[in-house]
Design a protein around this motif. Structure first.
Motif, short mmCIF file in Angstrom:
data_model
loop_
_atom_site.label_atom_id
_atom_site.label_comp_id
_atom_site.label_asym_id
_atom_site.label_seq_id
_atom_site.Cartn_x
_atom_site.Cartn_y
_atom_site.Cartn_z
N SER A 122 -2.65 7.04 2.59
CA SER A 122 -2.03 7.22 3.61
C SER A 122 -0.62 6.08 3.73
N ALA A 123 0.11 6.31 4.12
CA ALA A 123 1.69 5.48 5.05
C ALA A 123 1.58 4.26 5.39
N ALA A 124 0.18 3.75 6.15
CA ALA A 124 -0.42 3.05 7.12
C ALA A 124 -0.15 1.99 5.99
N LEU A 125 -0.21 1.40 5.42
CA LEU A 125 -0.43 0.17 4.23
C LEU A 125 0.03 -0.74 4.59
N PHE A 126 1.47 -0.89 4.58
CA PHE A 126 2.54 -1.93 5.09
C PHE A 126 3.37 -1.78 5.74
N GLY A 127 3.49 -3.06 6.57
CA GLY A 127 4.13 -3.25 7.90
C GLY A 127 5.60 -4.05 8.21
N PRO A 128 5.39 -4.73 9.95
CA PRO A 128 6.13 -5.49 10.13
C PRO A 128 4.81 -7.25 10.22
N HIS A 129 5.92 -7.76 9.71
CA HIS A 129 5.40 -9.38 9.32
C HIS A 129 4.20 -9.32 11.11
N PRO A 130 3.11 -9.88 10.94
CA PRO A 130 2.73 -10.13 12.56
C PRO A 130 2.93 -11.41 13.32
N GLN A 131 3.75 -11.70 13.12
CA GLN A 131 4.71 -13.13 13.42
C GLN A 131 5.87 -12.64 13.60
N ARG A 132 6.02 -11.35 13.11
CA ARG A 132 7.38 -10.64 13.08
C ARG A 132 7.92 -11.85 12.39
N LYS A 133 8.26 -11.85 11.47
CA LYS A 133 9.09 -13.37 10.44
C LYS A 133 9.80 -11.74 9.44
N PRO A 134 11.54 -12.35 9.25
CA PRO A 134 12.50 -11.08 8.82
C PRO A 134 11.64 -10.23 7.26
N ARG A 135 11.84 -9.55 7.22
CA ARG A 135 11.29 -8.99 6.05
C ARG A 135 12.64 -9.12 4.99
N PRO A 136 11.95 -9.29 3.80
CA PRO A 136 12.95 -9.65 3.12
C PRO A 136 13.29 -7.84 2.25
N ARG A 137 14.40 -7.83 2.12
CA ARG A 137 15.51 -7.12 1.63
C ARG A 137 14.27 -6.40 0.36
N HIS A 138 14.06 -5.10 0.17
CA HIS A 138 13.76 -4.20 -0.99
C HIS A 138 11.94 -4.43 -0.62
N SER A 139 11.58 -5.97 0.09
CA SER A 139 9.86 -5.39 0.27
C SER A 139 9.63 -4.45 1.12
N VAL A 140 8.72 -3.33 0.68
CA VAL A 140 7.82 -2.67 1.68
C VAL A 140 7.22 -2.69 2.72
N GLY A 141 6.85 -3.74 2.62
CA GLY A 141 6.29 -5.23 3.67
C GLY A 141 5.00 -6.29 4.02
N TRP A 142 4.47 -6.66 4.56
CA TRP A 142 3.51 -7.22 4.87
C TRP A 142 1.98 -6.35 5.00
N PRO A 143 1.18 -6.78 5.04
CA PRO A 143 -0.74 -5.84 4.79
C PRO A 143 -0.34 -5.55 6.20
N VAL A 144 -1.11 -4.38 6.25
CA VAL A 144 -1.35 -3.45 7.76
C VAL A 144 -3.18 -4.56 7.91
N ALA A 145 -2.98 -4.41 9.40
CA ALA A 145 -4.60 -5.65 9.49
C ALA A 145 -5.87 -4.22 9.32
N GLY A 146 -6.76 -4.88 8.32
CA GLY A 146 -7.71 -3.60 7.73
C GLY A 146 -7.80 -2.76 6.62
N ASN A 147 -6.91 -3.27 6.10
CA ASN A 147 -6.56 -2.71 4.64
C ASN A 147 -6.54 -3.91 3.51
N GLU A 148 -6.85 -4.08 2.67
CA GLU A 148 -7.16 -4.32 1.64
C GLU A 148 -6.89 -4.25 0.05
N PHE A 149 -5.76 -5.13 -0.30
CA PHE A 149 -5.33 -4.89 -1.95
C PHE A 149 -6.06 -5.97 -3.05
N ARG A 150 -5.59 -5.12 -4.20
CA ARG A 150 -6.20 -5.48 -4.81
C ARG A 150 -4.25 -5.62 -6.30
N LEU A 151 -3.90 -6.11 -7.21
CA LEU A 151 -3.07 -6.17 -7.88
C LEU A 151 -3.60 -6.21 -9.50
#
Length: 509
Positions: free
Chosen positions: A309-338
């Motif tokens: 899905s496309a609901a993996l990354f979004g805005p910061h929960p405290q609405r901190k500014p998103r850095p340029r080029h970032s796809v976002g902050w992890p959406v609650a409920g998702n888990e990630f490994r790199l």
């Protein structure tokens, strides 16, 4: 046993079914647009649901949609899901053999198609030609009246798109009502869709990018401006004529728009509030140009896959500014490994667990076992995470190639090249080399009027990147080829680069 029930994805936006604002502005014929309001759209979806049920098609059976972007596609897609029937969108640019294979693989009961595409179907496939007899055959399927939607359980499938099949035959992804009702509301809320919005969609509806856009529109009570296909000058005209507030596409789409300097200039675009870019990294030059053209628009880099899905990354929960080029902050409920060469870390192939995950691949347990390991799905995409926790898309692991023992991610080299003032677009592809294994070639679209030459591009690359990344050959082109979903056709460029390389070798011999 899990007996919980979940929302029917086909009914999203039903809270607006009595609202008078437009739901769809169909530009199939741009000179005669069709504007349909929410009551009419929902009534048509109900009529399709009733009609398919009357034909004896049962919940969790499948129908096919082989259509260009048009109002009927949306009526069929959402109407079928209301009845619990699984729509299977089929790529209109797929070869006949692939279309026939999908129809057989999915055991499709009935196909709706554009008249011009009917010849791509198996001869024995039951078909509704939408264009036949002035649409009388299509309208005859509809059974007007109220409809009580199918109530899905946990794993009931909503729709079944097929992936591009870059590593073989396309794979049918089983996407549930549960997962994608959550996805639609999550994305729409994060991006602030509301009844005042008008989003222009030119990407093909059979692809996840466009269909996610449609779902966001319906959840927000917004309107979609639906183009038959992407054409940059027609797109700009539609944005201005219909006052689109939300624009979305791969970076290439935005680059092509900005190249129409004579048409895009001289307009006030203060009505555009959001521009989303995904599918590939975007250069600073492109982002700055988009920001200058659409000065009031928030510019957001997005990321998602069909399977997760496309609901993996979004805005910061405290609405901190998103850095340029970032796809976002992890959406609650998702888990990630790199996962990289040294195990888990801050750079590597993205593995995902989350509520938007597909159920699996249809009729393909082998591929599912390869990509789904211990509950984690291997996206095949390489991302990095910064020290604060923001994520960034690097490229497809399949696109990475090795030159003299060094990993080259084409997206990184392309971003570097596109920082040059005279380069509008750059694509880097590998070419076989007896000594270095693979070497990079670059296809470049110059800014209009530029006298940029190959030697200058190579010099710039050597000054701004590691020496192994510089392109050994630079090919200037007027435009880059696109595939059926509006992304750069890298395979076509790789074939062209190989032909150029072999031609040079033959001359040298």
């Amino acid at each position: 046993m899990n007996t919980a029930t979940y929302p029917n994805l086909g009914t999203i936006g039903s809270e607006y079914r009595n609202a008078g604002q437009p739901a769809v502005i169909d530009l199939w014929d741009p000179e005669h647009p069709r504007e349909v309001d929410y009551p009419t759209f929902h009534a048509s979806c109900d009529a399709i649901a009733r009609g398919l049920t009357a034909r004896g098609i049962r919940p969790q059976e499948r129908i096919g949609i082989l259509c260009s972007n048009r109002l009927e596609f949306l009526e069929i897609f959402f109407g079928a899901m209301r009845a619990g029937i699984i729509p299977v969108p089929i790529g209109i640019l797929m070869p006949k053999a692939t279309v026939e294979w999908i129809v057989r693989d999915a055991n499709i009961r009935l196909v709706f198609c554009d008249g011009a595409l009917r010849g791509n179907l198996p001869a024995d496939a039951p078909c509704i030609d939408i264009d036949a007899d002035g649409q009388r055959h299509y309208e005859a399927v509809k059974d007007p009246g109220p409809f009580e939607p199918f109530v899905p359980g946990h794993d009931d499938v909503a729709f079944q798109p097929y992936t591009s099949g870059s590593t073989g035959r396309p794979k049918g992804a089983l996407l549930s009502h549960r997962a994608h009702s959550w996805v639609a509301r999550s994305i729409s809320t994060d991006r602030g869709f509301n009844p005042k919005d008008r989003m222009i969609v030119a990407a093909p509806l059979y692809h996840k990018h466009a269909m996610n856009s449609i779902k966001c529109v319906l959840v927000g009570g917004s309107a979609v401006i639906l183009m038959r296909k992407f054409e940059p000058r027609a797109y700009i005209e539609a944005v201005n004529k219909h006052r689109a507030t939300v624009l979305s596409g791969v970076p290439t789409i935005f680059a092509m728009l900005l190249q129409q300097r004579d048409l895009i200039g001289g307009h006030d675009y203060d009505f555009v509030r959001l521009c989303t870019m995904g599918g590939a990294p975007a250069s600073d030059v492109l982002i700055d140009s988009v920001a200058a053209t659409f000065p009031r628009a928030e510019i957001v880099t997005i990321y998602g896959t069909t399977e997760t899905s496309a609901a993996l990354f979004g805005p910061h929960p405290q609405r901190k500014p998103r850095p340029r080029h970032s796809v976002g902050w992890p959406v609650a409920g998702n888990e990630f490994r790199l996962v990289g060469e040294d195990g888990d870390g801050d750079f590597g192939t993205l593995y995902v667990k989350g509520p938007g995950m597909m159920n699996g691949y249809y009729n393909n347990p082998t591929e599912m076992a390869r990509r789904y390991k211990d509950g984690w799905f291997d996206t095949g995409d390489v991302l990095r995470r910064d020290s604060e926790g923001w994520y960034y898309f690097v490229g497809r692991s399949d696109d990475m190639f090795v030159c003299s023992g060094n990993n080259i991610y084409p997206g990184e080299v392309e971003l570097m090249l596109e920082r040059h003032d005279d380069i509008d677009q750059a694509i880097v592809v590998p070419v076989p080399d007896e000594i270095k294994h693979r070497i990079p070639y670059a296809f470049i679209v110059k800014r209009a009027g530029s006298a940029l030459g190959e030697a200058e591009v190579k010099k710039y690359a050597l000054e701004n990147a590691p020496p192994y990344q510089y392109p050994r050959r630079v090919i200037f082109v007027d435009a880059l080829p696109l595939n059926g979903v509006g992304k750069i056709d890298r395979k076509a460029l790789e074939a062209r680069a190989l032909a150029i390389s072999e031609s040079r070798d033959a001359v040298g011999a």
